[in-house]
Design an enzyme around this catalytic site. Structure first.
Site, mmCIF file in Angstrom:
data_model
loop_
_atom_site.group_PDB
_atom_site.id
_atom_site.type_symbol
_atom_site.label_atom_id
_atom_site.label_comp_id
_atom_site.label_asym_id
_atom_site.label_seq_id
_atom_site.Cartn_x
_atom_site.Cartn_y
_atom_site.Cartn_z
ATOM 1 N N ASP A 89 -15.313 -73.453 22.789
ATOM 2 C CA ASP A 89 -13.972 -73.330 23.352
ATOM 3 C C ASP A 89 -13.577 -74.695 23.917
ATOM 4 O OD1 ASP A 89 -11.623 -72.370 24.287
ATOM 5 O OD2 ASP A 89 -12.468 -70.893 25.649
ATOM 6 N N GLY A 91 -12.279 -75.407 26.721
ATOM 7 C CA GLY A 91 -12.459 -75.541 28.156
ATOM 8 C C GLY A 91 -11.164 -75.431 28.930
ATOM 9 N N GLY A 92 -10.040 -75.305 28.221
ATOM 10 C CA GLY A 92 -8.763 -75.200 28.907
ATOM 11 C C GLY A 92 -8.659 -73.969 29.793
ATOM 12 N N ASP A 276 -15.244 -62.880 20.743
ATOM 13 C CA ASP A 276 -16.251 -63.253 21.737
ATOM 14 C C ASP A 276 -15.859 -62.611 23.048
ATOM 15 O OD1 ASP A 276 -15.459 -65.458 24.049
ATOM 16 O OD2 ASP A 276 -14.069 -65.446 22.357
ATOM 17 N N CYS A 314 -30.406 -45.996 18.864
ATOM 18 C CA CYS A 314 -30.491 -47.470 18.881
ATOM 19 C C CYS A 314 -31.886 -47.944 18.482
ATOM 20 C CB CYS A 314 -30.144 -47.981 20.279
ATOM 21 S SG CYS A 314 -30.167 -49.776 20.420
ATOM 22 N N CYS A 316 -32.895 -51.230 19.008
ATOM 23 C CA CYS A 316 -33.160 -52.518 19.647
ATOM 24 C C CYS A 316 -34.538 -52.522 20.307
ATOM 25 C CB CYS A 316 -32.074 -52.842 20.676
ATOM 26 S SG CYS A 316 -32.251 -52.016 22.272
ATOM 27 N N CYS A 319 -34.751 -50.246 23.490
ATOM 28 C CA CYS A 319 -34.788 -48.798 23.229
ATOM 29 C C CYS A 319 -36.085 -48.371 22.550
ATOM 30 C CB CYS A 319 -33.585 -48.389 22.385
ATOM 31 S SG CYS A 319 -32.036 -48.370 23.328
ATOM 32 N N HIS A 345 -30.138 -55.124 24.803
ATOM 33 C CA HIS A 345 -29.584 -53.853 24.336
ATOM 34 C C HIS A 345 -28.077 -53.949 24.114
ATOM 35 C CE1 HIS A 345 -28.714 -49.598 23.930
ATOM 36 N NE2 HIS A 345 -27.736 -49.795 24.804
#
Length: 381
Positions: A89, A91-92, A276, A314, A316, A319, A345
């Site tokens: 990004d 940074g603004g 994002d 899930c 992951c 889990c 997770h």
């Protein structure tokens, strides 16, 4: 950068972005690594999650460790050891939101560091110089961000500045790309501003889509910025829906700083490719965990002796290996391990949601997938 659309289902798109460092399947959610690292996770964790791109922030990396350190260390890839892609990004937003004394003028943004109060000035070219030092795969231009609601005069001025700064950025990057092969591999995205005003968004999107440097170079992608800053979800969706038709099919569309799982599904439905947000990791650290059936607050006393996994659907690491009772205990005891397990997770949930959405688009069943997403989350859990 190459971008190819593999399938469409209504306005929803499944594609592939190829940068110098990775192949990114879209729609994609980018974990936020503000200071070069996703909070509580290391690069091995990111690799296990399967994330091919993460976001780092120019404002924070500019203030520390600074451009000279980043150049010496070989940019973000050399500094962090992450082999995938980075988006930075400008940074603004941070200069606007973290400083109590920031001020935009026609040339850039004046601000004071939130760390030590020192004065700084971001311009379209100085931001790109920092992003060159970071050697990110996708660089965002400096734009003029306005908190909502805002009057039409201020929104119009923000669009004027954003277009002016975008033109300066595009020319600067086009020139530098001709002289430096490394810079030539970095890609530049423009940012569409205009608040929730339909005509301002249309104007900004059309001009950025048509904008070319003197050598013919165009922006590699277009982002929709300035949303999720105070407006309602319905206003956001309407704004995205009105803006998308004024972007072209051939470039990725990135909705910045958004958002909840519902926000992602709704905006994929409207044609967005990239997202994002700090939400999954921030909420993880605060004990709010996402599941197939809705949000779960692990601090709740009813989980103190619950032997089941956070989400039975899930796969992951968290889990597969740990119970709700153990995570409840870690959170109550303020153990640092909780931050890692909870972040793993929540990010797995977000990334897996994107994989599922992509497959649904390819299979031509995104509408059914969207309906099931809401029906699953309507139950008690």
């Amino acid at each position: 950068m190459e971008f190819q659309i593999n399938a469409k289902d209504g306005a929803a798109r499944a594609g592939v972005i190829k940068t110098a460092h990775s192949e990114i399947l879209t729609p994609v959610f980018m974990p936020v690594g503000t200071c070069g690292a996703v909070k509580s996770l290391d690069t091995d964790d990111i690799n296990v999650l399967g994330a091919k791109i993460i976001l780092a922030n120019t404002y924070h990396m500019y203030l520390r460790p600074g451009s000279e350190v980043m150049k010496k260390m070989g940019g973000l890839h050399g500094f962090t050891g992450f082999k995938g892609s980075f988006l930075t990004d400008s940074g603004g937003f941070q200069a606007f939101s973290l400083s109590n004394n920031s001020k935009a003028d026609e040339n850039g943004i004046k601000f004071k560091s939130h760390i030590d109060g020192s004065a700084h000035f971001f311009t379209p070219t100085s931001v790109l110089d920092m992003e060159y030092a970071l050697s990110s795969d996708i660089m965002m231009v400096l734009d003029d961000l306005v908190a909502l609601p805002a009057d039409i005069k201020r929104l119009s001025k923000a669009v004027d500045r954003t277009l002016k700064w975008a033109k300066i950025s595009l020319e600067y990057h086009a020139q530098n790309s001709q002289n430096d092969e490394k810079i030539a591999r970095q890609n530049l995205f423009a940012i569409i501003q205009g608040g929730t005003d339909k005509e301002l968004r249309k104007r900004c999107a059309n001009e950025l889509a048509d904008m070319r440097a003197k050598n013919g170079r165009a922006f590699d992608g277009l982002a929709i910025g300035g949303l999720s800053v105070g407006e309602s979800a319905d206003d956001m969706y309407e704004c995205v829906e009105n803006t998308i038709p004024h972007t072209d099919e051939s470039r990725p569309r990135y909705l910045m700083g958004v958002g909840t799982p519902e926000n992602l599904i709704e905006n994929i439905y409207r044609g967005v490719d990239m997202f994002d947000c700090v939400l999954p990791t921030r909420n993880a650290r605060n004990g709010t965990l996402y599941t197939s059936f809705g949000k779960l607050s692990i601090k709740n006393a009813r989980f103190a002796s619950d032997e089941s996994a956070l989400d039975p659907l899930c796969s992951c690491h968290t889990c597969k290996h740990y119970s709700r009772a153990f995570l409840h205990h870690l959170f109550r005891a303020k153990e640092l391990t909780f931050y890692r397990l909870a972040s793993l997770h929540n990010l797995h949930f977000y990334l897996n949601l994107m994989r599922q959405a992509r497959q649904a688009i390819i299979d031509g069943r995104f509408e059914a997938f969207r309906a099931k997403f809401y029906s699953d989350r309507a139950g008690e859990f």
